[in-house]
Design a protein around this motif. Structure first.
Motif, PDB file in Angstrom:
ATOM      1  N   ARG A 151       0.839  -1.197   0.000  1.00  0.00           N
ATOM      2  CA  ARG A 151       0.000   0.000   0.000  1.00  0.00           C
ATOM      3  C   ARG A 151       0.873   1.246   0.000  1.00  0.00           C
ATOM      4  O   ARG A 151       0.633   2.200  -0.738  1.00  0.00           O
ATOM      5  N   ARG A 152       1.895   1.238   0.845  1.00  0.00           N
ATOM      6  CA  ARG A 152       2.817   2.372   0.896  1.00  0.00           C
ATOM      7  C   ARG A 152       3.506   2.565  -0.451  1.00  0.00           C
ATOM      8  O   ARG A 152       3.596   3.694  -0.959  1.00  0.00           O
ATOM      9  N   ALA A 153       3.980   1.476  -1.041  1.00  0.00           N
ATOM     10  CA  ALA A 153       4.673   1.575  -2.320  1.00  0.00           C
ATOM     11  C   ALA A 153       3.770   2.181  -3.392  1.00  0.00           C
ATOM     12  O   ALA A 153       4.188   3.058  -4.157  1.00  0.00           O
ATOM     13  N   ARG A 154       2.536   1.720  -3.460  1.00  0.00           N
ATOM     14  CA  ARG A 154       1.604   2.251  -4.463  1.00  0.00           C
ATOM     15  C   ARG A 154       1.391   3.749  -4.263  1.00  0.00           C
ATOM     16  O   ARG A 154       1.412   4.531  -5.219  1.00  0.00           O
ATOM     17  N   ARG A 155       1.179   4.156  -3.031  1.00  0.00           N
ATOM     18  CA  ARG A 155       0.910   5.565  -2.762  1.00  0.00           C
ATOM     19  C   ARG A 155       2.120   6.442  -3.103  1.00  0.00           C
ATOM     20  O   ARG A 155       1.975   7.536  -3.649  1.00  0.00           O
ATOM     21  N   VAL A 156       3.295   5.962  -2.791  1.00  0.00           N
ATOM     22  CA  VAL A 156       4.497   6.741  -3.082  1.00  0.00           C
ATOM     23  C   VAL A 156       4.737   6.819  -4.590  1.00  0.00           C
ATOM     24  O   VAL A 156       5.018   7.895  -5.131  1.00  0.00           O
ATOM     25  N   LEU A 157       4.612   5.700  -5.288  1.00  0.00           N
ATOM     26  CA  LEU A 157       4.832   5.691  -6.733  1.00  0.00           C
ATOM     27  C   LEU A 157       3.845   6.613  -7.439  1.00  0.00           C
ATOM     28  O   LEU A 157       4.215   7.357  -8.359  1.00  0.00           O
ATOM     29  N   GLU A 158       2.592   6.584  -7.022  1.00  0.00           N
ATOM     30  CA  GLU A 158       1.570   7.406  -7.670  1.00  0.00           C
ATOM     31  C   GLU A 158       1.849   8.895  -7.511  1.00  0.00           C
ATOM     32  O   GLU A 158       1.499   9.691  -8.383  1.00  0.00           O
ATOM     33  N   GLY A 159       2.484   9.278  -6.422  1.00  0.00           N
ATOM     34  CA  GLY A 159       2.758  10.689  -6.174  1.00  0.00           C
ATOM     35  C   GLY A 159       4.165  11.122  -6.492  1.00  0.00           C
ATOM     36  O   GLY A 159       4.574  12.239  -6.148  1.00  0.00           O
ATOM     37  N   SER A 160       4.921  10.280  -7.177  1.00  0.00           N
ATOM     38  CA  SER A 160       6.350  10.518  -7.356  1.00  0.00           C
ATOM     39  C   SER A 160       6.697  11.378  -8.562  1.00  0.00           C
ATOM     40  O   SER A 160       7.879  11.526  -8.889  1.00  0.00           O
ATOM     41  N   GLY A 161       5.705  11.965  -9.220  1.00  0.00           N
ATOM     42  CA  GLY A 161       5.970  12.751 -10.414  1.00  0.00           C
ATOM     43  C   GLY A 161       7.058  13.799 -10.266  1.00  0.00           C
ATOM     44  O   GLY A 161       7.937  13.907 -11.130  1.00  0.00           O
ATOM     45  N   PRO A 162       7.069  14.603  -9.195  1.00  0.00           N
ATOM     46  CA  PRO A 162       8.069  15.675  -9.087  1.00  0.00           C
ATOM     47  C   PRO A 162       9.482  15.204  -8.729  1.00  0.00           C
ATOM     48  O   PRO A 162      10.421  16.005  -8.797  1.00  0.00           O
ATOM     49  N   VAL A 163       9.644  13.959  -8.327  1.00  0.00           N
ATOM     50  CA  VAL A 163      10.970  13.466  -7.950  1.00  0.00           C
ATOM     51  C   VAL A 163      11.836  13.397  -9.204  1.00  0.00           C
ATOM     52  O   VAL A 163      11.399  12.915 -10.250  1.00  0.00           O
ATOM     53  N   ALA A 180       2.007  -6.413  -9.321  1.00  0.00           N
ATOM     54  CA  ALA A 180       1.018  -5.756  -8.465  1.00  0.00           C
ATOM     55  C   ALA A 180       1.272  -4.261  -8.325  1.00  0.00           C
ATOM     56  O   ALA A 180       0.381  -3.515  -7.904  1.00  0.00           O
ATOM     57  N   LEU A 181       2.461  -3.825  -8.685  1.00  0.00           N
ATOM     58  CA  LEU A 181       2.792  -2.399  -8.604  1.00  0.00           C
ATOM     59  C   LEU A 181       2.719  -1.702  -9.960  1.00  0.00           C
ATOM     60  O   LEU A 181       2.962  -0.498 -10.043  1.00  0.00           O
ATOM     61  N   HIS A 182       2.377  -2.425 -11.012  1.00  0.00           N
ATOM     62  CA  HIS A 182       2.426  -1.841 -12.344  1.00  0.00           C
ATOM     63  C   HIS A 182       1.415  -0.721 -12.543  1.00  0.00           C
ATOM     64  O   HIS A 182       1.710   0.289 -13.194  1.00  0.00           O
ATOM     65  N   ALA A 183       0.215  -0.864 -12.006  1.00  0.00           N
ATOM     66  CA  ALA A 183      -0.777   0.202 -12.156  1.00  0.00           C
ATOM     67  C   ALA A 183      -0.304   1.479 -11.463  1.00  0.00           C
ATOM     68  O   ALA A 183      -0.477   2.588 -11.991  1.00  0.00           O
ATOM     69  N   ALA A 184       0.291   1.341 -10.288  1.00  0.00           N
ATOM     70  CA  ALA A 184       0.811   2.504  -9.571  1.00  0.00           C
ATOM     71  C   ALA A 184       1.986   3.117 -10.322  1.00  0.00           C
ATOM     72  O   ALA A 184       2.138   4.349 -10.373  1.00  0.00           O
ATOM     73  N   LEU A 185       2.817   2.276 -10.919  1.00  0.00           N
ATOM     74  CA  LEU A 185       3.929   2.785 -11.721  1.00  0.00           C
ATOM     75  C   LEU A 185       3.417   3.588 -12.910  1.00  0.00           C
ATOM     76  O   LEU A 185       3.963   4.644 -13.243  1.00  0.00           O
ATOM     77  N   PHE A 186       2.367   3.092 -13.553  1.00  0.00           N
ATOM     78  CA  PHE A 186       1.802   3.832 -14.674  1.00  0.00           C
ATOM     79  C   PHE A 186       1.353   5.220 -14.223  1.00  0.00           C
ATOM     80  O   PHE A 186       1.612   6.220 -14.902  1.00  0.00           O
ATOM     81  N   LYS A 187       0.699   5.284 -13.076  1.00  0.00           N
ATOM     82  CA  LYS A 187       0.265   6.585 -12.565  1.00  0.00           C
ATOM     83  C   LYS A 187       1.473   7.469 -12.250  1.00  0.00           C
ATOM     84  O   LYS A 187       1.426   8.693 -12.416  1.00  0.00           O
ATOM     85  N   GLY A 188       2.570   6.841 -11.805  1.00  0.00           N
ATOM     86  CA  GLY A 188       3.796   7.595 -11.565  1.00  0.00           C
ATOM     87  C   GLY A 188       4.369   8.163 -12.846  1.00  0.00           C
ATOM     88  O   GLY A 188       4.789   9.327 -12.897  1.00  0.00           O
ATOM     89  N   PHE A 189       4.391   7.357 -13.911  1.00  0.00           N
ATOM     90  CA  PHE A 189       4.851   7.850 -15.209  1.00  0.00           C
ATOM     91  C   PHE A 189       3.960   8.989 -15.699  1.00  0.00           C
ATOM     92  O   PHE A 189       4.452  10.008 -16.212  1.00  0.00           O
ATOM     93  N   LEU A 190       2.656   8.817 -15.561  1.00  0.00           N
ATOM     94  CA  LEU A 190       1.716   9.827 -16.033  1.00  0.00           C
ATOM     95  C   LEU A 190       1.922  11.144 -15.273  1.00  0.00           C
ATOM     96  O   LEU A 190       1.941  12.228 -15.871  1.00  0.00           O
ATOM     97  N   ALA A 191       2.085  11.041 -13.960  1.00  0.00           N
ATOM     98  CA  ALA A 191       2.336  12.236 -13.150  1.00  0.00           C
ATOM     99  C   ALA A 191       3.688  12.851 -13.478  1.00  0.00           C
ATOM    100  O   ALA A 191       3.847  14.081 -13.445  1.00  0.00           O
ATOM    101  N   SER A 192       4.657  12.023 -13.821  1.00  0.00           N
ATOM    102  CA  SER A 192       5.982  12.533 -14.169  1.00  0.00           C
ATOM    103  C   SER A 192       5.926  13.392 -15.422  1.00  0.00           C
ATOM    104  O   SER A 192       6.762  14.289 -15.603  1.00  0.00           O
ATOM    105  N   PHE A 193       4.948  13.137 -16.275  1.00  0.00           N
ATOM    106  CA  PHE A 193       4.765  13.973 -17.463  1.00  0.00           C
ATOM    107  C   PHE A 193       3.876  15.175 -17.173  1.00  0.00           C
ATOM    108  O   PHE A 193       4.170  16.297 -17.588  1.00  0.00           O
TER     109      PHE A 193
END
Length: 250
Positions: A151-163, A180-193
């Motif tokens: 849960r922590r990993a998903r939340r951090v990845l999803e909000g990691s755009g500015p890193v 299991a983390l791929h959906a959160a990673l996708f959100k991280g990529f999307l936020a990174s853009f």
């Protein structure tokens, strides 16, 4: 432990003349005026760090107040105290407090928002914050993480755009080993853009993105692939790029 911190915060507020009622909060000074949690946080949270307590007890009380009020402003006061003349706060306790709440099986929007807009957007704290809340233990989380750690990993990845990309790329690569983390990673990529301070390396990001196991109809996947393939790093550096991608992918 969390419940003890909440009750300690409730008692502390009571000592300030503030108590919880059915629809909000009231103060002894104006008992007929109903206060929101946000108003309580703005008026009293900063006073925690003026208490005659050691830094550990102040921080413990502040986290209890965060759990009790569930208000973003409490995280602001924690950060102000960390950066103030009496700071920094005890780092191990500070980041353990964030990790615990990121693992909680409940909504923690105040915490995730704080992590995103304060700690991650500020480049003087971004790398340390990212390492503390996920980067340092991502290998263990991927290998044998509990449901709470995931849960922590998903939340951090999803909000990691500015890193910054060099900081988060190794963590992204490790996280990719766990579907299991791929959906959160996708959100991280999307936020990174899309984030104003978002950061990525287009060619490398596209290679990693193509390795994610995602449903073919994942919203915005085609558009993100398009802008990365063209070489765009960030929505705000290329304002028309996303609209072009939408037209090309429609």
């Amino acid at each position: 432990m969390e419940m003890q911190a909440v009750e300690a915060a409730r008692r502390w507020l009571a000592d300030q003349g503030v108590s919880q009622v059915r629809d909000g909060w009231v103060s002894d000074e104006e008992p007929d005026v109903l206060l929101t949690a946000d108003q309580v946080a703005h008026s009293w949270a900063g006073d925690v760090f003026a208490e005659d307590l050691d830094a550990e007890d102040q921080l413990r009380l502040a986290f209890g107040l965060l759990d009790l009020l569930d208000d973003y402003w409490v995280t602001c006061e924690i950060r102000f105290a960390n950066q103030g003349t009496k700071g920094p706060l005890p780092a191990d306790m500070l980041w353990d407090g964030y990790r615990q709440r990121l693992e909680a099986d409940r909504d923690v929007e105040a915490v995730t928002y704080s992590l995103w807009v304060d700690w991650f957007e500020d480049q003087s704290t971004s790398a340390t914050a990212f390492a503390e809340v996920l980067g340092e233990d991502i290998d263990q989380v991927v290998a044998s993480g509990s449901a709470a750690q995931l849960r922590r990993a998903r939340r951090v990845l999803e909000g990691s755009g500015p890193v910054r990309w060099p900081v988060k790329e190794p963590t992204y690569r490790t996280a990719m080993r766990l579907p299991a983390l791929h959906a959160a990673l996708f959100k991280g990529f999307l936020a990174s853009f899309h984030d104003f301070y978002g950061d990525l390396e287009p060619a490398v990001a596209l290679t990693l993105l193509d390795r994610l196991e995602l449903p073919r109809n994942t919203q915005h996947l085609a558009e993100l692939r398009h802008v990365l393939a063209v070489g765009h790093r960030n929505h705000y550096r290329s304002p028309g790029a996303w609209d072009d991608a939408v037209r090309s992918c429609s």
